[in-house]
Design an enzyme around this catalytic site. Structure first.
Site, PDB file in Angstrom:
ATOM      1  N   LYS A 249       0.873  -1.184   0.000  1.00 49.23           N
ATOM      2  CA  LYS A 249       0.000   0.000   0.000  1.00 49.23           C
ATOM      3  C   LYS A 249       0.904   1.226   0.000  1.00 49.23           C
ATOM      4  CE  LYS A 249      -4.071   2.072   2.100  1.00 49.23           C
ATOM      5  NZ  LYS A 249      -3.648   3.456   1.972  1.00 49.23           N
ATOM      6  N   GLU A 303      -0.970   4.395  -8.077  1.00 49.22           N
ATOM      7  CA  GLU A 303      -0.606   5.331  -7.017  1.00 49.22           C
ATOM      8  C   GLU A 303       0.721   5.969  -7.415  1.00 49.22           C
ATOM      9  OE1 GLU A 303      -2.664   5.714  -4.404  1.00 49.22           O
ATOM     10  OE2 GLU A 303      -1.487   6.524  -2.757  1.00 49.22           O
ATOM     11  N   PHE A 343      -2.221  -0.365 -10.658  1.00 50.06           N
ATOM     12  CA  PHE A 343      -2.842  -1.520 -10.002  1.00 50.06           C
ATOM     13  C   PHE A 343      -4.230  -1.903 -10.518  1.00 50.06           C
ATOM     14  CE2 PHE A 343      -3.186   2.026  -6.775  1.00 50.06           C
ATOM     15  CZ  PHE A 343      -4.542   2.293  -6.951  1.00 50.06           C
ATOM     16  N   ARG A 423     -17.356   1.126  -1.604  1.00 49.42           N
ATOM     17  CA  ARG A 423     -16.393   0.507  -0.703  1.00 49.42           C
ATOM     18  C   ARG A 423     -16.858  -0.931  -0.525  1.00 49.42           C
ATOM     19  NH1 ARG A 423     -13.295   3.229   2.486  1.00 49.42           N
ATOM     20  NH2 ARG A 423     -14.605   5.067   2.410  1.00 49.42           N
TER      21      ARG A 423
HETATM   22  P1  AMP Z   1      -7.147   5.017   2.247  1.00 52.02           P
HETATM   23  O1  AMP Z   1      -6.864   6.328   1.551  1.00 52.02           O
HETATM   24  O2  AMP Z   1      -6.406   4.833   3.531  1.00 52.02           O
HETATM   25  O3  AMP Z   1      -8.627   4.740   2.332  1.00 52.02           O
HETATM   26  O4  AMP Z   1      -6.587   3.831   1.327  1.00 52.02           O
HETATM   27  C1  AMP Z   1      -7.005   3.591   0.014  1.00 52.02           C
HETATM   28  C2  AMP Z   1      -6.015   4.216  -0.933  1.00 52.02           C
HETATM   29  O5  AMP Z   1      -4.777   3.528  -0.917  1.00 52.02           O
HETATM   30  C3  AMP Z   1      -6.409   4.159  -2.381  1.00 52.02           C
HETATM   31  O6  AMP Z   1      -7.306   5.167  -2.708  1.00 52.02           O
HETATM   32  C4  AMP Z   1      -5.082   4.366  -3.090  1.00 52.02           C
HETATM   33  O7  AMP Z   1      -4.849   5.760  -3.246  1.00 52.02           O
HETATM   34  C5  AMP Z   1      -4.047   3.863  -2.098  1.00 52.02           C
HETATM   35  N1  AMP Z   1      -3.271   2.700  -2.545  1.00 52.02           N
HETATM   36  C6  AMP Z   1      -1.965   2.545  -2.333  1.00 52.02           C
HETATM   37  N2  AMP Z   1      -1.519   1.388  -2.827  1.00 52.02           N
HETATM   38  C7  AMP Z   1      -2.565   0.769  -3.394  1.00 52.02           C
HETATM   39  C8  AMP Z   1      -2.747  -0.477  -4.068  1.00 52.02           C
HETATM   40  N3  AMP Z   1      -1.740  -1.331  -4.269  1.00 52.02           N
HETATM   41  N4  AMP Z   1      -3.984  -0.774  -4.503  1.00 52.02           N
HETATM   42  C9  AMP Z   1      -5.025   0.070  -4.307  1.00 52.02           C
HETATM   43  N5  AMP Z   1      -4.916   1.257  -3.668  1.00 52.02           N
HETATM   44  C10 AMP Z   1      -3.702   1.606  -3.218  1.00 52.02           C
END
Ligand code: AMP
Length: 598
Positions: A249, A303, A343, A423
């Site tokens: 991530k 990302e 991704f 989601r």
């Molecule tokens: P959050 O912002 O904490 O809700 O986490 C989701 C976000 O993680 C997504 O919107 C992407 O911007 C980010 N992200 C980073 N790495 C990945 C990945 N390998 N696959 C999908 N999302 C990712």
């Protein structure tokens, strides 16, 4: 329909503080509009002339509206400004003079004519364009009736502030067709793939509700991005989705890439999570896409993150985020080069991949990215992934990601589809834990603020009220009032941002207890990431709170207290998130149930 009739509806909406009544008013208005009118009206109601992802801005400042007004009314600037000072609202000041100056003839233009004139005003660019804008605005002010003038001038300066969300408009479409909100899911699904409220309205009017199910991705129209659920252990993840693909991530920013090549010509557009077109910010990524994508037409996501190829180190978010800027782009690009870890595939060469299983999407995506072994050379890199159903292995992957300075991992269900705007459990995030009881941050909307006392009085802001999104009710409900933990710079920054979005009264989509009322209400725009130690229960916060009639009869009292954040602190501004993308009440409830020792 005449613009003057629209103005009467807007006035009624402005005076209404119940979301349901606003929905009914909109539905009633929409019923009376033709397919062309509904499309344009929806943009105008939002203070725009096109959907948000198109980059046409009015380029009209308050100053220019004042110039236009004094031209239309043939008065001195000082006369206008004195009255403006007294009334305190630009729209109402123009309305006032319009009533006074009865010599101006009224031609009562219809909505489409006003829209066309505003459109021309907006696209005027280059030398002399300011004058063109002022003149055409003055001419419009001259034509319309006083009430219309009030709203007409609010549109180009972005202060319509009618206090409803995109979801209210989708509900209103359903009410227009069926007299209830039962069609909202079908309409919303189409909106997630084509987030253009005007287009959806026109489509419904022209081709009927059934046509919405056929709407697919379209190049250069961003698709609402899918969101991840969260879990807090490898065990839970495997239990939930079984064998899955694990990816790092990355803590950068998400981009949706749209690319089209025809002959020697190729075009790339990049969109951020909040659907803004941000192509101009990332010339390095644009060049990378043109060089490394072998497809003719593609929509994919990744990302973007600062990456040092020599040391193979990822840069922390605070450094990557410096690439989000309007000026000095080329220099910063050299200083902080980005990689785009791709991704997701959504569309490829005419085929819609949204409903294809993850594993197929990923395979196709990998096949159209030219990849060399030299990481330093590539701009696009397919996010590395490992497929596993082994808890130990998942934990090792997680530790490995954290040790590289990343946020944690994303687990992806192998046969999961891409769910635009939703989601779901097809993506699960597992982030590194902190010392507190809750392991994740909470994205909140800033709903208002209080003036400061003591030292903060000089900042003009001393505390701010934040809330999460109750999706079912389409309302924002409060979880904390934050008055500590910000540096002086952060307070000043917050005040600067907040003052752009002052609202006249509490927006209809806010649910706030009297005790949490604020000095200044803000339009639902500013999203922040909040870190807290724990989620507790509190009777004064409305997130998850249930009321019941009191024993004495008419009044109500708290039955189940709401959720509140303990020791909340500001982590960062999340300009990349739209208001609907903040943490939902459902997620917060889940976090509450799963926090340590609960
Ligand atoms: P959050 O912002 O904490 O809700 O986490 C989701 C976000 O993680 C997504 O919107 C992407 O911007 C980010 N992200 C980073 N790495 C990945 C990945 N390998 N696959 C999908 N999302 C990712």
């Amino acid at each position: 329909m005449k613009f003057s009739q629209l103005a009467q509806y807007i006035e009624k909406i402005e005076k209404t503080s119940s979301r349901l009544s606003i929905t009914h008013l909109l539905a009633d208005l929409f019923k009376k509009l033709s397919s062309q009118e509904i499309e344009k009206t929806v943009y105008l109601l939002q203070g725009r002339i096109c959907p948000i992802y198109q980059k046409i801005e009015f380029g009209i400042a308050e100053k220019m509206v004042i110039e236009a007004a004094i031209l239309a009314f043939n008065i001195e600037k000082s006369q206008f400004n004195n009255t403006y000072k007294k009334i305190g609202d630009l729209g109402k000041t123009v309305e006032y003079f319009k009533k006074e100056k009865t010599f101006l003839k009224k031609t009562s233009p219809d909505i489409l004519a006003v829209y066309q004139a505003l459109y021309k005003t907006a696209i005027a660019a280059g030398e002399g364009s300011q004058e063109v804008k002022i003149n055409s605005l003055a001419s419009l002010i001259g034509q319309v009736d006083p009430l219309s003038a009030r709203y007409l001038v609010r549109i180009p300066i972005g202060v319509m502030r009618l206090g409803f969300s995109d979801m209210t408009i989708l509900d209103a479409y359903s009410w227009m067709l069926k007299g209830d909100k039962s069609l909202r899911p079908v309409i919303e699904k189409a909106y997630h793939v084509r987030p253009d409220l005007g287009f959806i309205g026109r489509q419904i009017k022209q081709k009927g509700i059934d046509s919405l199910t056929k709407i697919g991705p379209k190049i250069f129209t961003p698709i609402l991005m899918m969101k991840a659920e969260r879990l807090t252990s490898a065990e839970e993840i495997i239990e939930k989705i079984g064998r899955c693909a694990i990816e790092p991530k990355y803590d950068g920013f998400r981009l949706q890439v749209h690319y089209k090549k025809s002959g020697h010509l190729s075009e790339v557009k990049l969109y951020s999570r909040n659907l803004e077109e941000v192509s101009f910010m990332y010339p390095d990524i644009i060049a990378g896409v043109k060089k490394e994508i072998t497809a003719k037409e593609i929509i994919f996501e990744g990302e973007a993150i600062g990456f040092n190829p020599q040391t193979e180190e990822f840069l922390p978010f605070q450094e990557t985020v410096q690439r989000k800027r309007k000026y000095g782009i080329e220099e910063k690009a050299k200083e902080i080069p980005l990689k785009l870890f791709a991704f997701e595939l959504l569309y490829l060469n005419g085929k819609n991949y949204i409903n294809a299983p993850f594993i197929e999407r990923r395979e196709k995506l990998t096949s159209v990215i030219k990849q060399t072994n030299n990481l330093a050379k590539n701009i696009l890199i397919t996010a590395p992934e490992k497929i596993t159903d082994n808890i130990k292995e998942l934990e090792i992957l997680f530790d490995d990601a954290v040790s590289k300075g990343l946020e944690g991992i994303m687990a992806k269900k192998l046969d999961g589809i891409y769910q635009p705007g939703a989601r779901g459990w097809n993506w699960i995030k597992f982030k590194r834990s902190y010392s507190s009881k809750i392991e994740d941050t909470i994205d909140c909307l800033i709903m208002g603020y209080d003036y400061g006392k003591g030292k903060r009085a000089s900042f003009g802001i001393g505390a701010f009220l934040v809330g999460v999104y109750d999706e079912k009710a389409d309302k924002f409900v409060t979880v904390a009032k934050i008055g500590t933990g910000l540096s002086d710079e952060e307070w000043l920054e917050l005040k600067k941002r907040a003052d752009k979005y002052k609202a006249e009264k509490k927006p209809a989509i806010y649910e706030v207890d009297k005790q949490m009322s604020v000095d200044v209400w803000l339009e639902p725009v500013i999203v922040v990431e909040i870190k807290a130690d724990e989620i507790t229960r509190s009777p004064v916060h409305t997130a998850g709170r249930k009321m019941k009639p009191s024993k004495t009869g008419s009044a109500v009292e708290v039955d189940i207290p709401g959720y509140a954040l303990r020791f909340p602190r500001l982590e960062k501004f999340r300009d990349d998130k739209r208001k609907e993308e903040v943490t939902t009440l459902e997620e917060l409830t889940n976090m509450f149930l799963h926090q340590k020792n609960n």
